[in-house]
Write an enzyme that holds these catalytic residues in place. Structure first.
Site, PDB file in Angstrom:
ATOM      1  N   LYS A  78      52.976  24.395   3.948  1.00  0.00           N
ATOM      2  CA  LYS A  78      51.799  23.614   2.959  1.00  0.00           C
ATOM      3  C   LYS A  78      52.721  23.686   1.665  1.00  0.00           C
ATOM      4  CE  LYS A  78      47.415  24.888   0.841  1.00  0.00           C
ATOM      5  NZ  LYS A  78      46.320  25.793   0.696  1.00  0.00           N
ATOM      6  N   SER A 158      41.593  23.650   1.234  1.00  0.00           N
ATOM      7  CA  SER A 158      42.549  22.870   0.841  1.00  0.00           C
ATOM      8  C   SER A 158      43.715  22.658   1.919  1.00  0.00           C
ATOM      9  CB  SER A 158      43.136  23.433  -0.443  1.00  0.00           C
ATOM     10  OG  SER A 158      43.661  24.863  -0.097  1.00  0.00           O
ATOM     11  N   SER A 182      40.183  28.324   2.216  1.00  0.00           N
ATOM     12  CA  SER A 182      41.035  26.906   2.486  1.00  0.00           C
ATOM     13  C   SER A 182      42.091  27.382   3.723  1.00  0.00           C
ATOM     14  CB  SER A 182      42.155  26.922   1.349  1.00  0.00           C
ATOM     15  OG  SER A 182      41.501  26.201   0.243  1.00  0.00           O
TER      16      SER A 182
HETATM   17  N1  GLN Z   1      37.399  25.150  -1.562  1.00  0.00           N
HETATM   18  C1  GLN Z   1      37.607  26.387  -2.476  1.00  0.00           C
HETATM   19  C2  GLN Z   1      37.940  25.614  -3.746  1.00  0.00           C
HETATM   20  O1  GLN Z   1      37.997  24.633  -3.816  1.00  0.00           O
HETATM   21  C3  GLN Z   1      38.406  27.296  -1.920  1.00  0.00           C
HETATM   22  C4  GLN Z   1      39.954  26.580  -1.972  1.00  0.00           C
HETATM   23  C5  GLN Z   1      41.055  27.688  -1.493  1.00  0.00           C
HETATM   24  O2  GLN Z   1      40.673  28.516  -0.734  1.00  0.00           O
HETATM   25  N2  GLN Z   1      42.076  27.350  -2.229  1.00  0.00           N
HETATM   26  O3  GLN Z   1      38.203  26.754  -4.817  1.00  0.00           O
END
Ligand code: GLN
Length: 491
Positions: A78, A158, A182
């Site tokens: 990532k 994400s 995410s």
């Molecule tokens: N969807 C959540 C956010 O937008 C979690 C994102 C994540 O876990 N990095 O904050």
């Protein structure tokens, strides 16, 4: 050659060790698959030369009888993990062409154990999002499509690029991070396995920070076993991260296939949401039945503060983000937009460098931390967080070993379909996952079924602190019963 990409990580590892296969061949097959799959936009940077060199070095170590646990295994990383000498942007314009001079602890442990880097995967900008649509490099297309439809779907976020790369068989596993869901949400959307370990299990050193008290790295993989193999290499103490715990790393793979007989599995009442699709309820019931027939005992439990988790998360996470992202000032990293004086330069750089969702979070975070609002919002959210954690602790104290919940409230959706007018619509994706981050617990998402349109659905298992092994044992039961979900190439 392409059939090499259908191997699981465990199968490839065993064949490499038997010298039945070389890392050079295996890596070349994945690089070829990546090239063919560029329509997915899963990778924001491919590193074929580095991959070939690492594979060659792996083959030499295997020949010498000096193979590490991940020797010769091609992985995707990532773009939130700093990789020495390799561009790392967190998929933000503000980190344009940032090339770290250091390697994150997690990735350096993967390379120490012999893994091969294929490239950097797409993600929501600074990991803020649930659909990979906030990336500066554009959205990722899921390798899945609804039956009889060409509508491009999101892979979740994400870690959307990592999820798509694993689901499309472009790599044997990928690193990801999870602040509110995410790892688990994109895993559920793409029919892959993702585990967010206990907070403190993996070092956060060298990972671009979003919300430091919630961020945790973990693997995404084709199978539960593969995730267990990867986590063993990723986890472990690190003096460079004071929140990383000094506990030995168990042999997680040994927990795969372990009996779950007699384990008490909590089914939290509060996760039964009104308006939740019947299909989600159905696979949840199905999951309960599978665990029961494997000898586990199901118990109804209550986590009464669940409904406050999402609102509290959307105070705590932006507060920490606004502080973490203060470092992007046009001086130290990436993009600089000139201005008439230094303040103007800061403002121009930050206005141009951050996308809309990141700017929204910085503004919310700054607001909830500002004098006069701190007590009303931030402090209150922290207290709610303590109550959420206590809910779980009480269940565990009553003998519950793990909990079973749906991973997401829906299957994957179309690109552009959600969150356009109201960001909360997107935030709701994480209702089942954020509680786990708020409580610092481990959570795994395992594919468990498909909806009427053929899209994968996942179940989540939540464990006691540092008991990832039980999650691997239970996850394996679900995987064995549900089978694997493999996307049919359209790309
Ligand atoms: N969807 C959540 C956010 O937008 C979690 C994102 C994540 O876990 N990095 O904050």
């Amino acid at each position: 050659m392409t059939e090499l990409t259908t191997l699981t990580l465990a199968e490839a590892r065993d064949r490499l060790r038997k010298k039945d296969l070389s890392s050079a061949e295996l890596t070349a097959a994945h690089l070829a698959a990546m090239e063919k799959a560029r329509a997915l936009n899963a990778f924001v940077l491919e590193t074929p030369e580095q991959a070939a060199a690492m594979a060659k070095a792996s083959d030499a170590r295997i020949a010498r009888g000096d193979a590490g646990p991940l020797e010769g295994i091609p992985l995707a990383i990532k773009d939130l993990f700093c990789t020495k000498g390799v561009r790392t942007t967190a998929c933000s314009h503000i980190l344009d062409n940032f090339v770290p001079t250091y390697e994150s602890t997690v990735t350096s442990q993967l390379w120490r154990d012999g893994a091969v880097m294929l490239g950097k995967t797409n993600n929501d900008e600074f990991a803020m999002g649930s659909s990979n649509e906030t990336s500066y490099f554009g959205p990722v297309q899921s390798p899945w499509r609804r039956e009889g439809s060409n509508t491009p779907l999101v892979p979740g976020g994400s870690s959307g690029g990592s999820a798509a790369a694993v689901a499309a068989q472009l790599c044997l596993g990928a690193t990801a991070t999870d602040t509110g869901g995410s790892i688990r949400q994109p895993a559920a959307f793409t029919g892959t396995v993702g585990i967010k370990p206990t907070y403190g299990r993996c070092s956060r050193w060298g990972i671009v920070a979003f919300a430091s008290s919630l961020d945790q790295a973990g693997p995404m993989a084709k199978t539960v076993r593969d995730a267990a193999i990867m986590l063993r290499s990723m986890a472990g103490p690190d003096a460079k991260d004071t929140t990383c715990v000094d506990l030995p790393v168990p042999d997680y793979e040994a927990a795969v296939g372990r009996s779950v007989k007699g384990l008490r599995i909590g089914i939290p009442n509060e996760y039964r949401l009104e308006g939740m699709p019947a299909e989600i309820e159905k696979i949840w019931q199905q999951g309960c039945a599978w665990l029961k027939s494997a000898g586990a005992e199901l118990v109804d439990v209550s986590l009464p503060h669940t409904k406050y988790a999402l609102p509290a998360y959307y105070i705590v996470a932006p507060a920490e983000a606004s502080s973490n992202l203060a470092r992007y000032d046009g001086v130290r990293y990436g993009l600089r937009v000139p201005g008439k004086d230094i303040t103007d330069m800061y403002e121009q750089t930050r206005a141009e460098g951050f996308g809309g969702e990141v700017r929204r979070r910085v503004m919310i975070g700054t607001y909830v931390l500002s004098a006069g609002y701190y007590d009303a919002y931030y402090l209150r959210a922290q207290k709610v967080r303590t109550l959420i954690k206590r809910d779980f602790e009480q269940c565990f104290a009553q003998g519950v070993h793990a909990m079973l919940t749906p991973a997401t409230p829906s299957a994957s959706f179309g690109i552009g379909e959600k969150g356009g007018a109201d960001p909360v619509e997107m935030y709701l994706n994480d209702v089942f996952t954020v509680t786990v981050n708020m409580a610092g617990l481990p959570g795994i998402a395992v594919p468990a079924g498909a909806d009427a349109q053929g899209l994968p659905l996942g179940l989540q298992l939540i464990g006691r602190p540092f008991d990832e092994e039980t999650l691997f044992a239970l996850g394996e039961v679900i995987e064995q019963a549900a089978g694997r979900f493999v996307a049919q190439p359209w790309w």
